[in-house]
Design an enzyme around this catalytic site. Structure first.
Site, PDB file in Angstrom:
ATOM      1  N   ALA A  17       0.860  -1.176   0.000  1.00  0.00           N
ATOM      2  CA  ALA A  17       0.000   0.000   0.000  1.00  0.00           C
ATOM      3  C   ALA A  17       0.898   1.228   0.000  1.00  0.00           C
ATOM      4  O   ALA A  17       1.691   1.427   0.917  1.00  0.00           O
ATOM      5  CB  ALA A  17      -0.879  -0.001   1.247  1.00  0.00           C
ATOM      6  N   TYR A  37      -9.625   0.854   5.093  1.00  0.00           N
ATOM      7  CA  TYR A  37      -8.953   2.135   4.880  1.00  0.00           C
ATOM      8  C   TYR A  37      -9.922   3.118   4.216  1.00  0.00           C
ATOM      9  O   TYR A  37     -11.095   2.812   4.024  1.00  0.00           O
ATOM     10  CB  TYR A  37      -7.651   1.925   4.092  1.00  0.00           C
ATOM     11  CG  TYR A  37      -6.697   1.003   4.834  1.00  0.00           C
ATOM     12  CD1 TYR A  37      -6.359   1.256   6.170  1.00  0.00           C
ATOM     13  CD2 TYR A  37      -6.182  -0.148   4.248  1.00  0.00           C
ATOM     14  CE1 TYR A  37      -5.523   0.405   6.886  1.00  0.00           C
ATOM     15  CE2 TYR A  37      -5.339  -1.001   4.948  1.00  0.00           C
ATOM     16  CZ  TYR A  37      -5.017  -0.720   6.271  1.00  0.00           C
ATOM     17  OH  TYR A  37      -4.197  -1.574   6.976  1.00  0.00           O
ATOM     18  N   GLY A  50       0.607 -14.033  -1.140  1.00  0.00           N
ATOM     19  CA  GLY A  50       1.378 -13.180  -0.246  1.00  0.00           C
ATOM     20  C   GLY A  50       2.416 -13.952   0.517  1.00  0.00           C
ATOM     21  O   GLY A  50       3.564 -14.120   0.082  1.00  0.00           O
TER      22      GLY A  50
END
Ligand code: FMN
Length: 384
Positions: free
Chosen positions: A86, A206, A347
């Site tokens: 991010a 977010y 990931g």
């Protein structure tokens, strides 16, 4: 070796005749390791690196040698796309001071060295554009940062605090409009930095996710209330970012398919959102989940978010990525074969084994070319 191959073969058995025919007899390419094209961009395979925050930025959000080694290593490892963590569109969009950003030219220039290496390794460099919203301004352990330690006033659609964090400032309409421009400027800078895919981070509680979910948004203007109103901020960002990047650059949106909480955003909402975004220039929906509230109740297990990806995929015509506890080659292949997703993102398995794609390719009896300096180590038809 036999044990590993045996496990892979046993796994292949459960894939059904279709894949068995393709892999067992003819030894043709797997779906996972076949190329994939969005707009004019062709990815060498469908095994992509998920965005992962490293908390390793230098001063003021500048990526460091760590990011070069980390992301470069993933690209060398054979993934088709390598996504940054991010990356904040403005200083207050970071989670904390160790997050990277793309709000100035110094950061863009530092990213350029990294994107160049990723491309040289045959992977497509992608950036995740993010704003932390009400969950920002925390230490790595999630403790709020006081102003004397560089803390800032967080922002959100509404003055509703995330459990345990300070109350955010509720954005005015003028501030919302400015943030849409901020995302577009960050996207433009990303192109200057050599990124070839842009992803908008609308997940994990977010800022953008806070607009989408009724658990983060109690506005009464055109940015709150109805489903369309809650989606407006994202839709405006999509339009602004799309207009800011070249026609051939794919645009992704990562969402949390469900809040895993009562009265929150649901998979049905995600399907509706997918229909709303149809025709807006979004090329892929990246389907994650959770993060909106601390009291979420998540059921985690292998491939636990794949059903969400499948649901969103079936809702419209936008391709989707599945992510979350995808750790086996056969499992990843099966997701694609079954139509659960168009690509998979991985990931933690790639943190454990950045070169895992080469092993996965052998397990699926597919080809993945090793970089020349490592060629002597390549698997020769089987895993040693
Ligand atoms: C160290 C770490 C950092 C992460 N940072 C981000 C991030 O910056 N943006 C994001 O959308 N997801 C982030 N995630 C979530 C991953 O992209 C991914 O969705 C999640 O880890 C599940 O996939 P996995 O089981 O393959 O790890 C992060 C995950 C990890 C483990």
């Amino acid at each position: 070796m036999q044990a590993i191959l045996g496990a892979a073969d046993a796994g292949l058995g459960i894939l059904g005749n279709k894949l068995h025919d393709r892999l067992g007899e003819t030894m043709t390419e797997s779906l996972l390791f076949s190329p994939y094209t969005l707009r004019s961009k062709t990815f060498r395979n469908r095994l992509w690196v998920a965005p992962m925050a490293q908390y390793a930025a230098g001063t003021d959000g500048v990526p460091t040698d760590w990011h070069l080694a980390h992301l470069g290593g993933m690209a060398r490892g054979g993934a088709g796309l390598v996504m940054t963590e991010a990356c904040a569109v403005e200083p207050a969009g970071r989670l904390g001071p160790a997050d990277t950003g793309i709000w100035n030219a110094e950061q863009a220039s530092a990213w350029k060295r990294i994107t160049r290496f990723i491309s040289d390794m045959g992977a497509v460099p992608a950036i995740q554009l993010a704003h932390s919203g009400r969950k920002g301004c925390v230490s790595r352990r999630g403790v709020p940062l006081p102003p004397e330690n560089g803390g800032w006033q967080t922002i959100a659609p509404s003055a509703l605090a995330y459990e345990g964090l300070p109350e955010p400032h509720a954005l005015t309409r003028t501030e919302i409009a400015a943030l849409v421009d901020t995302f577009a400027a960050a996207a433009r800078r990303s192109i200057d930095a050599g990124f070839e895919v842009v992803e908008i981070h609308a997940a994990h509680g977010y800022l953008i996710n806070e607009f989408l979910s009724p658990l983060g948004n109690d506005r009464t203007d055109e940015y709150g209330g109805s489903f369309e109103n809650r989606c407006r901020f994202l839709v405006e960002i999509v339009a602004a970012v799309r207009a800011a990047i070249p026609e051939d650059v794919p645009l992704f949106v990562r969402i949390s398919a469900t809040d895993w909480a009562e009265d929150g955003w649901t998979v049905h909402d995600s399907m509706e959102l997918c229909r709303l975004l149809d025709g807006t220039g979004v090329d892929l929906m990246d389907i994650s989940s959770g993060g909106m509230v601390a009291h979420q109740k998540i059921t985690v297990g292998p491939g636990y978010q794949v059903p969400f990806a499948r649901a969103v995929r079936s809702a419209g015509s936008i391709p989707v990525a599945a992510v979350g506890l995808i750790t086996e080659a056969v499992q990843a292949e099966q997701i694609l074969v079954d139509g659960g997703a168009d690509v998979v993102m991985v990931g933690r398995q790639l943190l454990r084994e950045p070169h895992w794609p080469y092993r996965a390719a052998v397990e699926l009896r597919s080809e993945l070319r090793w970089p020349a300096p490592y060629a002597t180590a390549r698997y020769r038809g089987s895993i040693p």
